[in-house]
Design a protein around this motif. Structure first.
Motif, short mmCIF file in Angstrom:
data_model
loop_
_atom_site.label_atom_id
_atom_site.label_comp_id
_atom_site.label_asym_id
_atom_site.label_seq_id
_atom_site.Cartn_x
_atom_site.Cartn_y
_atom_site.Cartn_z
N GLU A 122 0.85 -1.21 0.00
CA GLU A 122 0.00 0.00 0.00
C GLU A 122 0.87 1.25 0.00
O GLU A 122 0.58 2.22 -0.70
N THR A 173 1.10 4.17 -2.91
CA THR A 173 0.98 5.60 -2.63
C THR A 173 2.11 6.39 -3.26
O THR A 173 1.89 7.42 -3.93
N ASP A 194 -2.51 -6.68 0.89
CA ASP A 194 -1.32 -5.92 1.25
C ASP A 194 -0.27 -6.85 1.86
O ASP A 194 -0.60 -7.81 2.57
#
Length: 469
Positions: free
Chosen positions: A7, A11, A21
Protein backbone atom coordinates in the motif's frame (compact mmCIF):
# COMPACT_ATOMS: atom_id res chain seq x y z
CA UNK A 1 15.85 -2.31 1.61
CA UNK A 2 13.94 -0.01 3.93
CA UNK A 3 10.64 -1.80 4.48
CA UNK A 4 7.49 -0.68 2.66
CA UNK A 5 4.06 -2.21 2.48
CA UNK A 6 2.53 -2.69 -0.95
CA UNK A 7 0.00 0.00 0.00
CA UNK A 8 2.91 2.34 0.77
CA UNK A 9 4.42 1.52 -2.61
CA UNK A 10 1.09 2.21 -4.33
CA UNK A 11 0.98 5.60 -2.63
CA UNK A 12 4.50 6.71 -3.58
CA UNK A 13 4.14 5.45 -7.16
CA UNK A 14 0.59 6.67 -7.80
CA UNK A 15 -0.51 3.10 -8.39
CA UNK A 16 -3.35 0.86 -7.24
CA UNK A 17 -2.89 -2.31 -5.22
CA UNK A 18 -4.69 -5.36 -6.58
CA UNK A 19 -4.69 -8.15 -4.00
CA UNK A 20 -3.73 -8.36 -0.35
CA UNK A 21 -1.32 -5.92 1.25
CA UNK A 22 2.09 -7.39 2.08
CA UNK A 23 5.29 -6.16 3.73
CA UNK A 24 8.23 -5.78 1.36
CA UNK A 25 11.39 -6.19 3.43
CA UNK A 26 13.55 -8.14 0.98
CA UNK A 27 15.45 -7.14 -2.15
CA UNK A 28 13.82 -5.31 -5.04
CA UNK A 29 14.57 -7.23 -8.25
CA UNK A 30 13.91 -7.05 -11.98
CA UNK A 31 15.04 -10.65 -12.55
CA UNK A 32 12.65 -13.24 -11.15
CA UNK A 33 15.55 -15.61 -10.51
CA UNK A 34 17.00 -13.13 -7.99
CA UNK A 35 13.82 -12.88 -5.93
CA UNK A 36 14.09 -13.88 -2.27
CA UNK A 37 11.77 -13.93 0.74
CA UNK A 38 10.16 -10.51 1.13
CA UNK A 39 11.11 -9.32 -2.37
CA UNK A 40 9.29 -6.94 -4.65
CA UNK A 41 9.48 -8.01 -8.31
CA UNK A 42 9.46 -5.18 -10.85
CA UNK A 43 7.83 -6.48 -14.03
CA UNK A 44 9.40 -4.54 -16.86
CA UNK A 45 8.35 -4.98 -20.49
CA UNK A 46 11.35 -5.12 -22.82
CA UNK A 47 11.91 -5.63 -26.53
CA UNK A 48 12.16 -9.39 -26.21
CA UNK A 49 10.31 -10.32 -23.03
CA UNK A 50 7.40 -9.26 -20.85
CA UNK A 51 8.40 -9.33 -17.20
CA UNK A 52 4.83 -10.07 -16.14
CA UNK A 53 5.22 -13.56 -17.61
CA UNK A 54 7.88 -14.31 -14.99
CA UNK A 55 5.95 -13.02 -11.99
CA UNK A 56 4.81 -16.51 -10.86
CA UNK A 57 8.46 -17.60 -10.80
CA UNK A 58 9.36 -14.58 -8.68
CA UNK A 59 6.57 -15.44 -6.23
CA UNK A 60 7.81 -19.04 -6.08
CA UNK A 61 11.24 -17.69 -5.14
CA UNK A 62 9.82 -15.67 -2.24
CA UNK A 63 8.61 -12.37 -3.68
CA UNK A 64 5.53 -11.02 -1.87
CA UNK A 65 4.33 -8.71 -4.60
CA UNK A 66 4.80 -7.25 -8.05
CA UNK A 67 5.14 -3.72 -9.44
CA UNK A 68 3.64 -3.90 -12.91
CA UNK A 69 1.39 -2.37 -15.53
CA UNK A 70 -1.45 -4.87 -15.23
CA UNK A 71 -3.11 -6.95 -12.55
CA UNK A 72 -2.00 -10.56 -12.22
CA UNK A 73 -4.43 -13.25 -11.04
CA UNK A 74 -3.66 -14.44 -7.53
CA UNK A 75 -0.57 -12.23 -7.17
CA UNK A 76 -0.56 -9.01 -5.12
CA UNK A 77 0.30 -6.35 -7.70
CA UNK A 78 0.77 -2.60 -7.55
CA UNK A 79 -0.52 -1.53 -10.96
CA UNK A 80 0.93 1.67 -12.43
CA UNK A 81 0.77 3.41 -15.78
CA UNK A 82 4.55 3.54 -16.24
CA UNK A 83 6.60 0.83 -14.53
CA UNK A 84 9.95 2.54 -15.08
CA UNK A 85 8.78 5.84 -13.61
CA UNK A 86 7.16 4.02 -10.70
CA UNK A 87 10.42 2.17 -10.08
CA UNK A 88 12.26 5.50 -10.02
CA UNK A 89 9.66 6.97 -7.65
CA UNK A 90 10.03 4.02 -5.30
CA UNK A 91 13.82 4.40 -5.25
CA UNK A 92 13.49 8.11 -4.47
CA UNK A 93 11.12 7.24 -1.61
CA UNK A 94 13.84 4.96 -0.21
CA UNK A 95 16.31 7.85 -0.31
CA UNK A 96 13.82 10.15 1.39
CA UNK A 97 13.41 7.64 4.25
CA UNK A 98 17.18 7.60 4.88
CA UNK A 99 17.96 11.11 6.19
CA UNK A 100 21.56 10.27 7.25
CA UNK A 101 22.43 9.04 3.78
CA UNK A 102 25.21 10.81 1.87
CA UNK A 103 25.19 10.25 -1.89
CA UNK A 104 28.18 10.53 -4.23
CA UNK A 105 27.45 10.56 -7.95
CA UNK A 106 30.19 9.51 -10.41
CA UNK A 107 30.18 9.96 -14.16
CA UNK A 108 32.63 10.10 -17.06
CA UNK A 109 33.26 8.49 -20.42
CA UNK A 110 35.58 5.93 -18.82
CA UNK A 111 36.68 4.88 -15.36
CA UNK A 112 33.30 5.18 -13.64
CA UNK A 113 33.13 1.61 -12.42
CA UNK A 114 36.73 1.46 -11.23
CA UNK A 115 36.30 4.74 -9.35
CA UNK A 116 33.01 3.60 -7.86
CA UNK A 117 34.64 0.40 -6.61
CA UNK A 118 37.61 2.32 -5.24
CA UNK A 119 35.48 4.84 -3.35
CA UNK A 120 33.22 2.13 -1.92
CA UNK A 121 36.24 0.28 -0.55
CA UNK A 122 37.56 3.45 1.10
CA UNK A 123 34.19 4.24 2.70
CA UNK A 124 33.11 0.75 3.77
CA UNK A 125 35.30 0.52 6.92
CA UNK A 126 33.74 3.76 8.19
CA UNK A 127 30.05 3.00 7.69
CA UNK A 128 27.59 0.86 5.78
CA UNK A 129 28.13 1.61 2.10
CA UNK A 130 25.97 0.71 -0.89
CA UNK A 131 27.50 0.74 -4.37
CA UNK A 132 26.35 -0.70 -7.68
CA UNK A 133 26.98 -4.27 -8.69
CA UNK A 134 29.20 -4.21 -11.77
CA UNK A 135 28.13 -1.33 -14.00
CA UNK A 136 24.59 -0.78 -12.77
CA UNK A 137 24.52 2.84 -13.93
CA UNK A 138 21.35 3.14 -16.03
CA UNK A 139 17.70 4.03 -15.45
CA UNK A 140 17.29 0.46 -14.19
CA UNK A 141 20.64 -0.04 -12.48
CA UNK A 142 20.48 3.11 -10.35
CA UNK A 143 17.09 2.37 -8.75
CA UNK A 144 18.12 -1.24 -8.21
CA UNK A 145 21.16 0.04 -6.32
CA UNK A 146 19.21 2.65 -4.37
CA UNK A 147 16.66 0.08 -3.25
CA UNK A 148 19.45 -1.77 -1.40
CA UNK A 149 19.76 1.15 1.02
CA UNK A 150 18.78 0.36 4.61
CA UNK A 151 18.16 2.55 7.63
CA UNK A 152 21.79 1.92 8.63
CA UNK A 153 23.35 2.93 5.30
CA UNK A 154 25.64 5.95 5.58
CA UNK A 155 27.01 6.19 2.06
CA UNK A 156 25.55 5.52 -1.39
CA UNK A 157 27.97 5.56 -4.31
CA UNK A 158 25.92 6.03 -7.47
CA UNK A 159 27.54 5.39 -10.85
CA UNK A 160 25.70 7.39 -13.50
CA UNK A 161 25.94 6.53 -17.18
CA UNK A 162 24.20 8.04 -20.16
CA UNK A 163 23.45 7.48 -23.82
CA UNK A 164 21.41 10.65 -24.38
CA UNK A 165 21.14 14.21 -23.12
CA UNK A 166 18.97 14.30 -20.01
CA UNK A 167 19.86 10.80 -18.79
CA UNK A 168 22.01 11.97 -15.89
CA UNK A 169 19.50 14.62 -14.84
CA UNK A 170 16.96 11.81 -14.59
CA UNK A 171 19.28 9.69 -12.47
CA UNK A 172 20.12 12.55 -10.09
CA UNK A 173 16.42 12.95 -9.36
CA UNK A 174 16.37 9.34 -8.19
CA UNK A 175 19.60 9.60 -6.19
CA UNK A 176 20.31 13.30 -5.50
CA UNK A 177 24.03 13.62 -4.81
CA UNK A 178 25.74 16.04 -2.46
CA UNK A 179 29.08 15.20 -4.09
CA UNK A 180 29.56 14.81 -7.83
CA UNK A 181 32.68 13.43 -9.54
CA UNK A 182 33.24 13.98 -13.28
CA UNK A 183 36.22 11.96 -14.49
CA UNK A 184 36.52 12.78 -18.19
CA UNK A 185 34.74 13.46 -21.45
CA UNK A 186 35.73 11.13 -24.28
CA UNK A 187 34.25 9.57 -27.39
CA UNK A 188 32.51 6.59 -25.78
CA UNK A 189 28.92 6.46 -27.14
CA UNK A 190 29.61 9.33 -29.53
CA UNK A 191 27.67 7.39 -32.15
CA UNK A 192 24.57 7.75 -29.99
CA UNK A 193 25.20 11.29 -28.78
CA UNK A 194 26.27 12.67 -32.15
CA UNK A 195 29.18 14.76 -30.86
CA UNK A 196 31.69 15.05 -28.04
CA UNK A 197 30.09 18.39 -27.15
CA UNK A 198 26.80 16.61 -26.50
CA UNK A 199 28.63 14.13 -24.27
CA UNK A 200 30.14 17.00 -22.29
CA UNK A 201 26.73 18.64 -21.97
CA UNK A 202 25.31 15.42 -20.56
CA UNK A 203 28.14 14.64 -18.14
CA UNK A 204 27.82 18.16 -16.77
CA UNK A 205 24.24 17.47 -15.74
CA UNK A 206 25.74 15.85 -12.64
CA UNK A 207 27.31 19.07 -11.34
CA UNK A 208 24.18 21.03 -12.24
CA UNK A 209 22.22 18.79 -9.87
CA UNK A 210 24.43 19.50 -6.84
CA UNK A 211 23.14 21.73 -4.03
CA UNK A 212 24.84 24.94 -2.93
CA UNK A 213 26.34 23.09 0.03
CA UNK A 214 27.59 20.31 -2.24
CA UNK A 215 30.94 19.59 -3.84
CA UNK A 216 31.89 19.09 -7.49
CA UNK A 217 35.13 17.14 -8.02
CA UNK A 218 36.43 17.88 -11.53
CA UNK A 219 39.37 16.51 -13.51
CA UNK A 220 41.69 19.46 -14.11
CA UNK A 221 43.51 17.53 -16.84
CA UNK A 222 40.41 17.46 -19.08
CA UNK A 223 39.46 20.91 -20.44
CA UNK A 224 35.87 19.89 -21.09
CA UNK A 225 35.48 18.76 -17.48
CA UNK A 226 37.09 21.88 -15.96
CA UNK A 227 34.71 23.99 -18.04
CA UNK A 228 31.81 22.48 -16.06
CA UNK A 229 32.79 24.50 -12.98
CA UNK A 230 30.61 27.38 -14.15
CA UNK A 231 27.58 25.09 -14.41
CA UNK A 232 27.38 24.30 -10.70
CA UNK A 233 26.32 26.28 -7.65
CA UNK A 234 28.36 23.87 -5.53
CA UNK A 235 31.92 24.35 -4.35
CA UNK A 236 34.45 23.03 -6.89
CA UNK A 237 37.70 21.16 -6.25
CA UNK A 238 39.87 20.22 -9.22
CA UNK A 239 42.16 17.19 -9.25
CA UNK A 240 44.89 16.07 -11.62
CA UNK A 241 48.54 15.86 -12.54
CA UNK A 242 48.94 19.36 -13.93
CA UNK A 243 50.10 22.43 -12.01
CA UNK A 244 46.66 24.05 -12.15
CA UNK A 245 44.94 21.26 -10.20
CA UNK A 246 44.05 22.10 -6.61
CA UNK A 247 44.65 18.52 -5.47
CA UNK A 248 47.57 16.93 -7.30
CA UNK A 249 49.54 13.72 -7.61
CA UNK A 250 53.30 14.28 -7.49
CA UNK A 251 56.37 12.07 -7.20
CA UNK A 252 54.70 9.32 -9.22
CA UNK A 253 56.47 5.96 -9.39
CA UNK A 254 55.16 2.83 -11.16
CA UNK A 255 56.30 -0.65 -10.13
CA UNK A 256 56.88 -3.57 -12.50
CA UNK A 257 53.17 -4.42 -12.40
CA UNK A 258 52.22 -0.81 -13.26
CA UNK A 259 50.91 -0.13 -9.76
CA UNK A 260 51.30 3.57 -8.93
CA UNK A 261 52.80 5.13 -5.83
CA UNK A 262 52.56 8.90 -5.46
CA UNK A 263 52.02 11.76 -3.05
CA UNK A 264 48.74 13.69 -2.88
CA UNK A 265 49.19 17.41 -2.26
CA UNK A 266 46.47 19.95 -1.52
CA UNK A 267 44.08 17.56 0.20
CA UNK A 268 42.16 19.23 3.00
CA UNK A 269 43.90 18.79 6.34
CA UNK A 270 47.20 17.37 5.12
CA UNK A 271 50.09 18.84 3.10
CA UNK A 272 51.43 15.59 1.65
CA UNK A 273 49.71 12.21 1.74
CA UNK A 274 51.76 9.25 0.43
CA UNK A 275 49.63 6.69 -1.42
CA UNK A 276 50.45 3.23 -2.76
CA UNK A 277 47.74 1.76 -5.01
CA UNK A 278 47.11 -1.95 -5.29
CA UNK A 279 45.36 -1.35 -8.62
CA UNK A 280 47.14 -1.61 -11.96
CA UNK A 281 47.48 1.25 -14.43
CA UNK A 282 48.73 4.82 -14.32
CA UNK A 283 45.24 5.99 -15.25
CA UNK A 284 44.09 4.92 -11.77
CA UNK A 285 45.90 7.94 -10.30
CA UNK A 286 43.20 10.35 -11.44
CA UNK A 287 40.51 8.05 -10.09
CA UNK A 288 42.29 7.86 -6.73
CA UNK A 289 42.60 11.64 -6.49
CA UNK A 290 38.86 12.07 -7.02
CA UNK A 291 38.15 9.38 -4.44
CA UNK A 292 40.45 11.03 -1.90
CA UNK A 293 38.70 14.40 -2.24
CA UNK A 294 35.22 12.87 -1.99
CA UNK A 295 36.18 10.75 1.01
CA UNK A 296 37.73 13.73 2.77
CA UNK A 297 34.53 15.71 2.19
CA UNK A 298 32.63 12.87 3.86
CA UNK A 299 34.81 13.17 6.96
CA UNK A 300 37.24 10.32 6.35
CA UNK A 301 40.64 10.90 7.96
CA UNK A 302 43.64 11.20 5.63
CA UNK A 303 45.34 8.11 7.06
CA UNK A 304 42.13 6.10 6.53
CA UNK A 305 41.97 7.31 2.93
CA UNK A 306 45.55 6.23 2.30
CA UNK A 307 44.92 2.83 3.90
CA UNK A 308 41.73 2.34 1.89
CA UNK A 309 43.43 3.20 -1.38
CA UNK A 310 46.32 0.85 -0.59
CA UNK A 311 44.03 -2.03 0.29
CA UNK A 312 41.60 -1.65 -2.60
CA UNK A 313 41.50 -4.39 -5.19
CA UNK A 314 39.54 -4.92 -8.43
CA UNK A 315 35.91 -5.68 -7.62
CA UNK A 316 34.02 -5.54 -10.91
CA UNK A 317 35.06 -8.09 -13.49
CA UNK A 318 37.22 -7.59 -16.60
CA UNK A 319 38.70 -4.21 -15.66
CA UNK A 320 42.51 -4.34 -15.57
CA UNK A 321 42.45 -7.82 -14.06
CA UNK A 322 46.04 -9.02 -13.87
CA UNK A 323 46.63 -12.78 -13.76
CA UNK A 324 50.00 -14.47 -13.27
CA UNK A 325 49.88 -17.73 -15.23
CA UNK A 326 52.14 -20.71 -15.83
CA UNK A 327 55.52 -20.24 -17.55
CA UNK A 328 55.78 -16.68 -16.29
CA UNK A 329 52.97 -15.41 -18.53
CA UNK A 330 51.08 -12.32 -17.36
CA UNK A 331 47.55 -11.83 -18.70
CA UNK A 332 45.69 -8.52 -18.43
CA UNK A 333 41.94 -8.87 -18.98
CA UNK A 334 40.54 -5.36 -19.55
CA UNK A 335 37.85 -6.33 -22.02
CA UNK A 336 34.64 -5.18 -20.34
CA UNK A 337 34.55 -1.96 -22.30
CA UNK A 338 36.67 0.05 -24.70
CA UNK A 339 36.90 3.49 -26.22
CA UNK A 340 39.88 5.36 -27.71
CA UNK A 341 40.98 6.79 -24.36
CA UNK A 342 40.77 3.53 -22.45
CA UNK A 343 42.48 1.67 -25.31
CA UNK A 344 45.42 4.05 -25.12
CA UNK A 345 45.58 3.70 -21.33
CA UNK A 346 45.56 -0.09 -21.56
CA UNK A 347 48.25 -0.19 -24.24
CA UNK A 348 50.40 2.18 -22.18
CA UNK A 349 50.01 -0.16 -19.19
CA UNK A 350 50.94 -3.13 -21.38
CA UNK A 351 54.09 -1.36 -22.54
CA UNK A 352 55.18 -0.57 -18.99
CA UNK A 353 54.37 -4.05 -17.64
CA UNK A 354 56.18 -5.65 -20.55
CA UNK A 355 59.57 -4.02 -20.15
CA UNK A 356 62.11 -6.62 -21.27
CA UNK A 357 59.36 -9.07 -22.26
CA UNK A 358 57.32 -9.72 -25.39
CA UNK A 359 53.99 -7.87 -25.40
CA UNK A 360 50.87 -9.14 -27.16
CA UNK A 361 47.73 -7.01 -27.58
CA UNK A 362 44.58 -8.94 -28.50
CA UNK A 363 42.21 -6.19 -29.58
CA UNK A 364 38.58 -6.26 -30.63
CA UNK A 365 36.11 -3.70 -31.88
CA UNK A 366 35.16 -0.56 -29.98
CA UNK A 367 31.40 -0.14 -30.34
CA UNK A 368 29.12 2.91 -30.56
CA UNK A 369 31.64 5.31 -32.11
CA UNK A 370 29.51 6.24 -35.12
CA UNK A 371 31.28 8.11 -37.91
CA UNK A 372 34.47 8.26 -35.85
CA UNK A 373 34.80 4.49 -35.74
CA UNK A 374 37.20 3.79 -38.61
CA UNK A 375 39.59 6.61 -37.69
CA UNK A 376 39.44 5.72 -33.99
CA UNK A 377 40.36 2.10 -34.70
CA UNK A 378 43.14 3.22 -37.04
CA UNK A 379 44.51 5.42 -34.25
CA UNK A 380 44.57 2.44 -31.88
CA UNK A 381 46.77 0.55 -34.33
CA UNK A 382 49.07 3.55 -34.58
CA UNK A 383 49.18 3.76 -30.78
CA UNK A 384 50.22 0.11 -30.57
CA UNK A 385 53.16 0.95 -32.84
CA UNK A 386 53.97 4.08 -30.79
CA UNK A 387 54.19 1.93 -27.66
CA UNK A 388 56.29 -0.68 -29.46
CA UNK A 389 53.84 -3.52 -28.81
CA UNK A 390 55.38 -6.77 -30.02
CA UNK A 391 52.31 -8.44 -31.54
CA UNK A 392 48.86 -7.07 -32.30
CA UNK A 393 46.08 -9.59 -32.85
CA UNK A 394 42.95 -7.97 -34.30
CA UNK A 395 39.77 -9.97 -33.68
CA UNK A 396 36.75 -9.54 -35.94
CA UNK A 397 36.02 -7.42 -38.99
CA UNK A 398 35.44 -4.31 -36.88
CA UNK A 399 39.04 -4.39 -35.68
CA UNK A 400 40.56 -4.51 -39.19
CA UNK A 401 41.57 -0.81 -39.16
CA UNK A 402 43.62 -1.55 -36.03
CA UNK A 403 45.43 -4.31 -37.88
CA UNK A 404 46.00 -2.22 -41.00
CA UNK A 405 47.45 0.76 -39.12
CA UNK A 406 49.66 -1.35 -36.87
CA UNK A 407 50.93 -3.37 -39.83
CA UNK A 408 51.68 -0.23 -41.83
CA UNK A 409 53.76 1.00 -38.89
CA UNK A 410 55.83 -2.19 -38.81
CA UNK A 411 54.12 -4.08 -35.98
CA UNK A 412 53.77 -7.86 -36.30
CA UNK A 413 50.03 -8.36 -36.84
CA UNK A 414 47.80 -11.41 -36.61
CA UNK A 415 44.15 -11.45 -37.68
CA UNK A 416 41.41 -13.65 -36.25
CA UNK A 417 37.92 -13.80 -37.72
CA UNK A 418 36.27 -14.48 -34.37
CA UNK A 419 36.93 -15.26 -30.71
CA UNK A 420 37.24 -19.01 -31.27
CA UNK A 421 39.92 -18.53 -33.92
CA UNK A 422 41.64 -16.01 -31.65
CA UNK A 423 41.80 -18.65 -28.91
CA UNK A 424 43.54 -21.14 -31.20
CA UNK A 425 45.99 -18.52 -32.40
CA UNK A 426 46.81 -17.25 -28.91
CA UNK A 427 47.50 -20.79 -27.71
CA UNK A 428 49.95 -21.28 -30.55
CA UNK A 429 51.53 -17.86 -30.03
CA UNK A 430 52.03 -17.68 -26.25
CA UNK A 431 55.58 -18.23 -25.05
CA UNK A 432 57.15 -18.18 -21.59
CA UNK A 433 57.40 -14.70 -20.11
CA UNK A 434 54.88 -13.03 -22.46
CA UNK A 435 52.59 -10.24 -21.29
CA UNK A 436 49.23 -10.39 -23.06
CA UNK A 437 46.44 -7.81 -23.00
CA UNK A 438 42.83 -8.43 -24.04
CA UNK A 439 40.87 -5.27 -24.75
CA UNK A 440 37.56 -4.65 -26.55
CA UNK A 441 34.03 -3.52 -26.03
CA UNK A 442 31.94 -5.93 -23.99
CA UNK A 443 29.95 -7.39 -26.87
CA UNK A 444 33.10 -8.24 -28.81
CA UNK A 445 33.55 -11.18 -26.43
CA UNK A 446 37.22 -10.92 -25.50
CA UNK A 447 36.49 -10.84 -21.76
CA UNK A 448 35.41 -14.48 -21.90
CA UNK A 449 38.41 -15.37 -24.01
CA UNK A 450 40.58 -13.90 -21.26
CA UNK A 451 38.82 -16.07 -18.67
CA UNK A 452 39.29 -19.16 -20.81
CA UNK A 453 43.00 -18.57 -21.32
CA UNK A 454 43.47 -17.78 -17.63
CA UNK A 455 41.99 -21.09 -16.52
CA UNK A 456 43.74 -23.11 -19.24
CA UNK A 457 47.11 -21.57 -18.40
CA UNK A 458 47.12 -22.26 -14.69
CA UNK A 459 45.15 -19.33 -13.26
CA UNK A 460 41.69 -19.55 -11.77
CA UNK A 461 38.55 -17.52 -11.21
CA UNK A 462 36.70 -17.74 -7.91
CA UNK A 463 33.04 -18.69 -7.72
CA UNK A 464 32.02 -15.05 -7.16
CA UNK A 465 33.88 -14.06 -10.32
CA UNK A 466 36.64 -12.13 -8.61
CA UNK A 467 40.11 -12.34 -10.04
CA UNK A 468 43.20 -13.94 -8.63
CA UNK A 469 46.71 -12.99 -9.62
Amino acid sequence: MIAFTLENIATVTGGTLHGDDQLVDGPVVTDSREAAPGSLYVARVGEHADGHDFAPSAIDNGAVGVLGSRALPGIPTVVVADVQQAFADLARAVVDKAPRLRIVGITGSSGKTSTKDLLAQVLAPVGETVAPVGSYNSEVGVPLTVCRVTSDTRFLVAEMGATNIGNITYLTRIAPPSIGIVLNVGTAHVGEFGSVEAIAQTKGELVEALPTAGLAVLNADDPRVVAMAGRSVARVVTVGRGDDAQVRAVDVVLDEQDRPSFVITGLDGVDRLPVHLGLHGEHQIGNALAVAVAARELGIAPEQIAAGLAGARPVSRWRMEVHQLDRGVTLVNDAYNANPDSMRAALAALQRMGQGRRTIAVLGEMRELGELSRQAHHDVGATAAEFDIGVVMAVGAGAEPIAAAAEAAGVHVERADDVEEAHRMVMQLLAPGDVILLKSSRDSGLRYLGDRITVEQGGFLSEDGSKHA
